[in-house]
Design an enzyme around this catalytic site. Structure first.
Site, PDB file in Angstrom:
ATOM      1  CG  ASP A 190      -0.585   5.146  -0.117  1.00  0.00           C
ATOM      2  OD1 ASP A 190       0.285   5.375  -0.966  1.00  0.00           O
ATOM      3  OD2 ASP A 190      -0.402   4.417   0.876  1.00  0.00           O
ATOM      4  CG  ASP A 202       1.786   2.159  -1.935  1.00  0.00           C
ATOM      5  OD1 ASP A 202       2.591   3.098  -1.800  1.00  0.00           O
ATOM      6  OD2 ASP A 202       1.224   1.606  -0.970  1.00  0.00           O
ATOM      7  CG  HIS A 219       4.531   8.097   2.174  1.00  0.00           C
ATOM      8  ND1 HIS A 219       5.058   7.426   3.245  1.00  0.00           N
ATOM      9  CD2 HIS A 219       3.674   7.222   1.572  1.00  0.00           C
ATOM     10  CE1 HIS A 219       4.550   6.199   3.302  1.00  0.00           C
ATOM     11  NE2 HIS A 219       3.718   6.057   2.279  1.00  0.00           N
ATOM     12  CG  HIS A 240       5.020  -4.793   7.894  1.00  0.00           C
ATOM     13  ND1 HIS A 240       4.387  -4.885   6.685  1.00  0.00           N
ATOM     14  CD2 HIS A 240       5.275  -3.479   8.103  1.00  0.00           C
ATOM     15  CE1 HIS A 240       4.237  -3.664   6.184  1.00  0.00           C
ATOM     16  NE2 HIS A 240       4.782  -2.793   7.016  1.00  0.00           N
ATOM     17  CG  ASP A 268       4.903  -8.378   6.026  1.00  0.00           C
ATOM     18  OD1 ASP A 268       3.736  -8.051   6.269  1.00  0.00           O
ATOM     19  OD2 ASP A 268       5.786  -7.578   5.631  1.00  0.00           O
ATOM     20  CG  ASP A 273       6.247   0.464   0.469  1.00  0.00           C
ATOM     21  OD1 ASP A 273       5.438  -0.426   0.153  1.00  0.00           O
ATOM     22  OD2 ASP A 273       6.134   1.156   1.498  1.00  0.00           O
TER      23      ASP A 273
HETATM   24  C1  XLS Z   1       2.460   2.783   3.852  1.00  0.00           C
HETATM   25  C2  XLS Z   1       3.879   2.601   4.118  1.00  0.00           C
HETATM   26  C3  XLS Z   1       4.234   1.223   4.586  1.00  0.00           C
HETATM   27  C4  XLS Z   1       5.575   1.226   5.222  1.00  0.00           C
HETATM   28  C5  XLS Z   1       5.921   0.005   5.990  1.00  0.00           C
HETATM   29  O1  XLS Z   1       2.020   3.729   3.249  1.00  0.00           O
HETATM   30  O2  XLS Z   1       4.622   2.952   2.995  1.00  0.00           O
HETATM   31  O3  XLS Z   1       4.160   0.303   3.552  1.00  0.00           O
HETATM   32  O4  XLS Z   1       6.563   1.456   4.279  1.00  0.00           O
HETATM   33  O5  XLS Z   1       5.130  -0.150   7.097  1.00  0.00           O
HETATM   34 MG    MG Z   2       6.708   2.780   2.625  1.00  0.00          MG
END
Ligand code: XLS
Ligand code: MG
Length: 371
Positions: free
Chosen positions: A255, A257, A220, A54, A57, A287
């Site tokens: 979420d 991750d 996702h 981003h 960042d 990610d």
């Molecule tokens: C959040 C998203 C984010 C995007 C980038 O859930 O995965 O990290 O990949 O903005």
């Molecule tokens: Mg992402």
């Protein structure tokens, strides 16, 4: 396991992944912030050939132009020194209170304007880092209160916003594509562009659908209860897979991750199998977030773990292709796909030839390393 084909496969990480400080909705950060420039160099040193970011960042919101240019020059220096490239840029405007009810979909016209200006500034940053892609995950472009806005109006606002950003990129003559990263929910109760299907349908309504693709994230799809490989297949089929975000996610949870390989063994195998079989040329981007219990040093183990998980699964794909019994079963399935030579009706009862049971078990054995 032999290290094969690594030269042709590009691994990439979001800068935010290694800069993540371990905070969650119930707890404060558990580790110090990693400097973005250190993140670039560290990723290059631990196996990544590319990074995504981003703009914020690297360049904290509110920085002067002089500071912005200094940080970009410094990032470029790290890129030249290490050979790492920037494969995509985006904006993390979703963190900021002013965008609490959305960026491009906000009910306040002034906020929508601000969001577009913010995206355009981030597009400039991406261009200065030679990013070929500007990826938009509109984390706040959703709702909890459906009475507040018609979802059709929200889509029209998103359409107008994407058209404007696309026109900006064209006007600036940047060699850059736009992409949409769908997600079903979080941080909003429901996001308007939730899955690959939503994104592909939406893109078709834009002025220049050919300029816009999708970035799909494993977690996702899993959060939506969908099969991640099938999600990826839709984007591949449409010729619109511009990026992939690999991670892991247990069902019916927030979420998470998780590190790629941290869960979803079989689904991960089938995503890797699809990307490898289709020879998808894009970077394998991770990610994910190191666990909250991981300290600063552990972050690089997390990076290597993601890459290693992909390599191991790619090796399992190779083994699947070279397994004689698997190939024999697949050949049988193929035979039945040939055009019929007679008008004999397909048998329906027991004894039907499709040995899916065995095929599935062989996948299990390959993944377990018992074959
Ligand atoms: C959040 C998203 C984010 C995007 C980038 O859930 O995965 O990290 O990949 O903005
Ligand atoms: Mg992402």
């Amino acid at each position: 396991m032999p290290k094969r084909e690594t030269a042709t496969r590009v691994y990439s990480f979001g800068l935010w992944t290694v800069m993540n400080r371990g905070a969650d909705p119930f707890g404060a950060a558990t580790r110090a912030a990693l400097d973005p420039l250190e993140a670039i160099s560290g990723l290059a040193a631990h196996g990544a050939a590319a990074f995504e970011l981003h703009a914020e960042d690297l360049i904290p919101p509110g920085s002067s132009t002089v500071e912005r240019d200094r940080l970009i020059a410094e990032a470029r220096r790290r890129m030249t020194d290490t050979g790492i490239v920037c494969d995509a840029c985006g904006s993390s405007m979703f963190t900021e209170p002013v965008f609490k009810d959305g960026g491009m979909v906000s009910n306040e016209a002034r906020v929508r304007r601000m969001a577009l200006a913010r995206y355009e500034a981030a597009i400039d940053v991406g261009h200065l880092l030679d990013a070929p892609l500007f990826n938009i995950w509109g984390g706040r472009d959703g709702a909890e209160v459906d009475a507040s806005r018609s979802p059709v109006d929200a889509l029209k606002r998103l359409r107008d916003g994407f058209n404007e950003l696309d026109a900006y990129i064209t006007r600036q003559r940047y060699p850059m594509r736009l992409s949409i990263e769908p997600k079903p929910n979080e941080p909003r109760g429901d996001l308007y562009i939730s899955t690959a299907g939503h994104a592909l349908g939406f893109i078709a309504t834009l002025e220049h659908p050919e300029h816009v693709g999708v970035v799909l994230e494993f977690a996702h799809a899993a959060m939506a209860g969908l099969n991640p490989a099938h999600e990826v297949a839709h984007a591949l089929y449409a010729g619109k897979l511009d990026g992939i975000h690999l991670n892991a996610q247990r069902p019916l949870r927030f979420d998470q991750d998780l590190r790629f390989g941290g869960a979803n063994l079989k689904d991960s195998f089938f995503v890797v199998k699809l990307l490898e079989e289709e020879r998808w040329p894009g970077p394998r981007t991770f990610d994910a977030h190191p666990y909250r219990t991981t300290d600063e040093e552990g972050i690089w183990g997390f990076v290597e773990g993601c890459i290693r998980a992909y390599e191991i699964l790619a090796e399992k794909v190779r083994q699947f292709h070279e397994d004689a019994e698997v190939q024999q079963l697949l050949a049988e399935i193929k035979r039945w796909a040939a055009p019929p030579q007679s008008d004999e009706r397909p048998a329906t009862g027991p004894g039907r030839i499709f040995a899916y049971e065995r095929l599935d078990h062989l996948v299990f054995e390959i993944l377990m390393g018992t074959r």
